[in-house]
Scaffold this motif. Sequence first.
Motif, PDB file in Angstrom:
ATOM      1  N   PRO A  37       0.794  -1.232   0.000  1.00 18.34           N
ATOM      2  CA  PRO A  37       0.000   0.000   0.000  1.00 18.34           C
ATOM      3  C   PRO A  37       0.826   1.282   0.000  1.00 18.34           C
ATOM      4  O   PRO A  37       0.270   2.382  -0.039  1.00 18.34           O
ATOM      5  N   LEU A  38       2.169   1.159   0.045  1.00 24.00           N
ATOM      6  CA  LEU A  38       3.012   2.336   0.297  1.00 24.00           C
ATOM      7  C   LEU A  38       3.417   3.056  -0.981  1.00 24.00           C
ATOM      8  O   LEU A  38       3.370   2.483  -2.071  1.00 24.00           O
ATOM      9  N   GLY A  39       3.820   4.302  -0.811  1.00 26.04           N
ATOM     10  CA  GLY A  39       4.441   5.054  -1.893  1.00 26.04           C
ATOM     11  C   GLY A  39       3.444   5.852  -2.726  1.00 26.04           C
ATOM     12  O   GLY A  39       2.235   5.800  -2.518  1.00 26.04           O
ATOM     13  N   ASP A  43      -1.527   3.876  -1.400  1.00 21.22           N
ATOM     14  CA  ASP A  43      -2.577   4.559  -0.642  1.00 21.22           C
ATOM     15  C   ASP A  43      -2.045   5.606   0.331  1.00 21.22           C
ATOM     16  O   ASP A  43      -2.717   6.578   0.632  1.00 21.22           O
ATOM     17  N   PHE A  44      -0.856   5.352   0.894  1.00 20.78           N
ATOM     18  CA  PHE A  44      -0.314   6.308   1.866  1.00 20.78           C
ATOM     19  C   PHE A  44       1.206   6.208   1.884  1.00 20.78           C
ATOM     20  O   PHE A  44       1.774   5.279   1.312  1.00 20.78           O
ATOM     21  N   THR A  45       1.844   7.199   2.505  1.00 22.73           N
ATOM     22  CA  THR A  45       3.299   7.137   2.631  1.00 22.73           C
ATOM     23  C   THR A  45       3.667   7.259   4.100  1.00 22.73           C
ATOM     24  O   THR A  45       2.827   7.606   4.934  1.00 22.73           O
ATOM     25  N   LEU A  80       8.697  -4.483  13.738  1.00 21.33           N
ATOM     26  CA  LEU A  80       7.295  -4.890  13.642  1.00 21.33           C
ATOM     27  C   LEU A  80       6.652  -4.161  12.466  1.00 21.33           C
ATOM     28  O   LEU A  80       6.731  -2.937  12.382  1.00 21.33           O
ATOM     29  N   GLY A  81       6.055  -4.891  11.563  1.00 25.13           N
ATOM     30  CA  GLY A  81       5.374  -4.274  10.410  1.00 25.13           C
ATOM     31  C   GLY A  81       6.314  -3.458   9.554  1.00 25.13           C
ATOM     32  O   GLY A  81       6.135  -2.245   9.415  1.00 25.13           O
ATOM     33  N   PRO A  82       7.347  -4.094   8.953  1.00 23.50           N
ATOM     34  CA  PRO A  82       8.409  -3.337   8.279  1.00 23.50           C
ATOM     35  C   PRO A  82       8.058  -2.798   6.893  1.00 23.50           C
ATOM     36  O   PRO A  82       8.929  -2.213   6.247  1.00 23.50           O
ATOM     37  N   GLY A  83       6.830  -2.973   6.421  1.00 22.36           N
ATOM     38  CA  GLY A  83       6.444  -2.350   5.143  1.00 22.36           C
ATOM     39  C   GLY A  83       7.318  -2.843   4.003  1.00 22.36           C
ATOM     40  O   GLY A  83       7.426  -4.038   3.752  1.00 22.36           O
ATOM     41  N   VAL A 107       8.711  -9.030  12.141  1.00 18.15           N
ATOM     42  CA  VAL A 107       7.361  -9.506  12.454  1.00 18.15           C
ATOM     43  C   VAL A 107       6.437  -8.943  11.376  1.00 18.15           C
ATOM     44  O   VAL A 107       6.213  -7.725  11.316  1.00 18.15           O
ATOM     45  N   GLU A 108       5.966  -9.807  10.500  1.00 16.29           N
ATOM     46  CA  GLU A 108       5.182  -9.359   9.344  1.00 16.29           C
ATOM     47  C   GLU A 108       4.245 -10.482   8.925  1.00 16.29           C
ATOM     48  O   GLU A 108       4.681 -11.609   8.734  1.00 16.29           O
ATOM     49  N   THR A 109       2.966 -10.165   8.780  1.00 18.69           N
ATOM     50  CA  THR A 109       2.011 -11.202   8.395  1.00 18.69           C
ATOM     51  C   THR A 109       1.707 -11.191   6.894  1.00 18.69           C
ATOM     52  O   THR A 109       1.214 -12.182   6.366  1.00 18.69           O
ATOM     53  N   SER A 110       1.982 -10.090   6.210  1.00 25.42           N
ATOM     54  CA  SER A 110       1.592  -9.984   4.800  1.00 25.42           C
ATOM     55  C   SER A 110       2.598 -10.678   3.888  1.00 25.42           C
ATOM     56  O   SER A 110       3.772 -10.301   3.834  1.00 25.42           O
ATOM     57  N   PRO A 111       2.142 -11.675   3.106  1.00 25.69           N
ATOM     58  CA  PRO A 111       3.050 -12.327   2.159  1.00 25.69           C
ATOM     59  C   PRO A 111       3.555 -11.349   1.102  1.00 25.69           C
ATOM     60  O   PRO A 111       4.714 -11.420   0.683  1.00 25.69           O
ATOM     61  N   THR A 112       2.700 -10.421   0.689  1.00 28.20           N
ATOM     62  CA  THR A 112       3.106  -9.445  -0.325  1.00 28.20           C
ATOM     63  C   THR A 112       4.242  -8.570   0.196  1.00 28.20           C
ATOM     64  O   THR A 112       5.241  -8.340  -0.494  1.00 28.20           O
ATOM     65  N   LEU A 113       4.095  -8.093   1.435  1.00 25.53           N
ATOM     66  CA  LEU A 113       5.138  -7.221   1.978  1.00 25.53           C
ATOM     67  C   LEU A 113       6.387  -8.016   2.363  1.00 25.53           C
ATOM     68  O   LEU A 113       7.500  -7.495   2.254  1.00 25.53           O
ATOM     69  N   ARG A 114       6.233  -9.273   2.788  1.00 26.66           N
ATOM     70  CA  ARG A 114       7.430 -10.101   3.021  1.00 26.66           C
ATOM     71  C   ARG A 114       8.272 -10.187   1.747  1.00 26.66           C
ATOM     72  O   ARG A 114       9.502 -10.127   1.800  1.00 26.66           O
ATOM     73  N   HIS A 127       8.603 -13.568  11.264  1.00 27.56           N
ATOM     74  CA  HIS A 127       7.777 -14.103  12.349  1.00 27.56           C
ATOM     75  C   HIS A 127       6.335 -13.657  12.132  1.00 27.56           C
ATOM     76  O   HIS A 127       6.100 -12.528  11.714  1.00 27.56           O
ATOM     77  N   ASP A 128       5.396 -14.537  12.467  1.00 25.11           N
ATOM     78  CA  ASP A 128       3.976 -14.164  12.400  1.00 25.11           C
ATOM     79  C   ASP A 128       3.595 -13.255  13.561  1.00 25.11           C
ATOM     80  O   ASP A 128       2.680 -12.451  13.466  1.00 25.11           O
ATOM     81  N   ASP A 129       4.269 -13.447  14.697  1.00 26.62           N
ATOM     82  CA  ASP A 129       4.039 -12.562  15.842  1.00 26.62           C
ATOM     83  C   ASP A 129       5.278 -12.547  16.732  1.00 26.62           C
ATOM     84  O   ASP A 129       6.247 -13.257  16.456  1.00 26.62           O
ATOM     85  N   ASN A 144       7.290   1.365  13.387  1.00 27.49           N
ATOM     86  CA  ASN A 144       6.809   2.640  12.844  1.00 27.49           C
ATOM     87  C   ASN A 144       5.486   2.416  12.135  1.00 27.49           C
ATOM     88  O   ASN A 144       5.399   1.586  11.224  1.00 27.49           O
ATOM     89  N   GLU A 145       4.469   3.137  12.541  1.00 24.73           N
ATOM     90  CA  GLU A 145       3.125   2.986  11.963  1.00 24.73           C
ATOM     91  C   GLU A 145       2.701   1.515  11.929  1.00 24.73           C
ATOM     92  O   GLU A 145       2.167   1.043  10.924  1.00 24.73           O
ATOM     93  N   PHE A 146       2.961   0.797  13.006  1.00 26.32           N
ATOM     94  CA  PHE A 146       2.516  -0.590  13.148  1.00 26.32           C
ATOM     95  C   PHE A 146       1.292  -0.647  14.057  1.00 26.32           C
ATOM     96  O   PHE A 146       0.262  -1.228  13.700  1.00 26.32           O
ATOM     97  N   PHE A 147       1.372  -0.008  15.214  1.00 27.73           N
ATOM     98  CA  PHE A 147       0.291  -0.143  16.199  1.00 27.73           C
ATOM     99  C   PHE A 147      -1.023   0.479  15.712  1.00 27.73           C
ATOM    100  O   PHE A 147      -2.096   0.019  16.090  1.00 27.73           O
TER     101      PHE A 147
END
Length: 347
Positions: A37-39, A43-45, A80-83, A107-114, A127-129, A144-147
Amino acid sequence: MSSLTERLRRLIAASGPIPVGEYMALANAHYYGTRDPLGAGGDFTTAPEISQMFGELTGLCLADAWDRAGRPEGVSYVELGPGRGTLAADALRAMRAAGLTPPVELVETSPTLRARQAERLAAVRWHDDVATLPETGPLLVVANEFFDALPARQLVRAGDGWHERVVDVEGDRFVPKAGRPVPGSAIPAHVREAPEGSILEVSPAAAAIVRQLAQRLVRQGGVALIVDYGHAHTAAGDTLQAVRGHRYADPWMEPGENDLTVHVDFEALAAAAEAEGVRVLGPVAQGAWLTALGIDARAAALASTAPARAGEIEAAHARLTAPEQMGALFKVMALAAPAWADPAGLA
Ligand code: SAH
């Protein structure tokens, strides 16, 4: 109609309205799982996508904390949530220059972002969590912008007290409404008597992750930097927002097709962390933190090596630090293990 909209309509038709927190969890799992979703084209940066200075200063802050802890062995970099992996790439480069080359745990759940992260970073573990993070050695943690993307419950004050806010279907629309009552004792005392219609947001998912991180820091040593937009004190307010194509959208339309966030309640996260025995620093404004870490000098150095980009660097500097841009709404809070010094810029 998207597949998630269909699924939610069927779920609600079969078993009744679902809590806002469940709606947000399903929407964001679908959203992040199916796209980057970045860039500019997304959708957002975010701060690390605006400028390398953000990740570099974050890395220097962590390396400095490690240095002042006596340069312990066996330390890991955790994000956590490294985008897109941009923050990690910039932070690891700055840490390397400071003599630190830790293993990288994401720690990242999205296959696309992995997949995006794999393009940017060599030899990382996913890691899933947070439960599966290394059990030994200090942890240097960044979020950053994870929570803000984690599901939050909404509680709404009606004439007869507080209720869980739930999502129902009316015609072709999702609509939020008051659901089952919740006891007033579950509401912080200073919010309990808020006027009718007031909304309180509570994120059990965010508090649980902070508690687990705090337990790890107490046992293993290290620090965590939590950067997000939000409020320093628990307060009533509906901050659920949807963003798509760099514009606000309706959070009750097309779940899973836009980014749903809530402002982070730093007071709630601080309380969760302190209960586990870590020290909490801040939150301080992002602009003040980056300035204390030396962003002015870093911007000047970058501009002098690339004079053609001086205007762009100055614009990025202003965007990250100016109070009317990201400098004040975004805040930085740190958790520090008992034996570790306060991370720089948070005093
Ligand atoms: N930190 C990045 C990206 C922020 S977007 C930046 O600043 O650019 C939110 C990130 O958190 C995405 O990587 C998303 O896939 C991830 N994420 C969202 N919910 C998650 C969850 N429950 N568990 C792990 N990662 C999650």
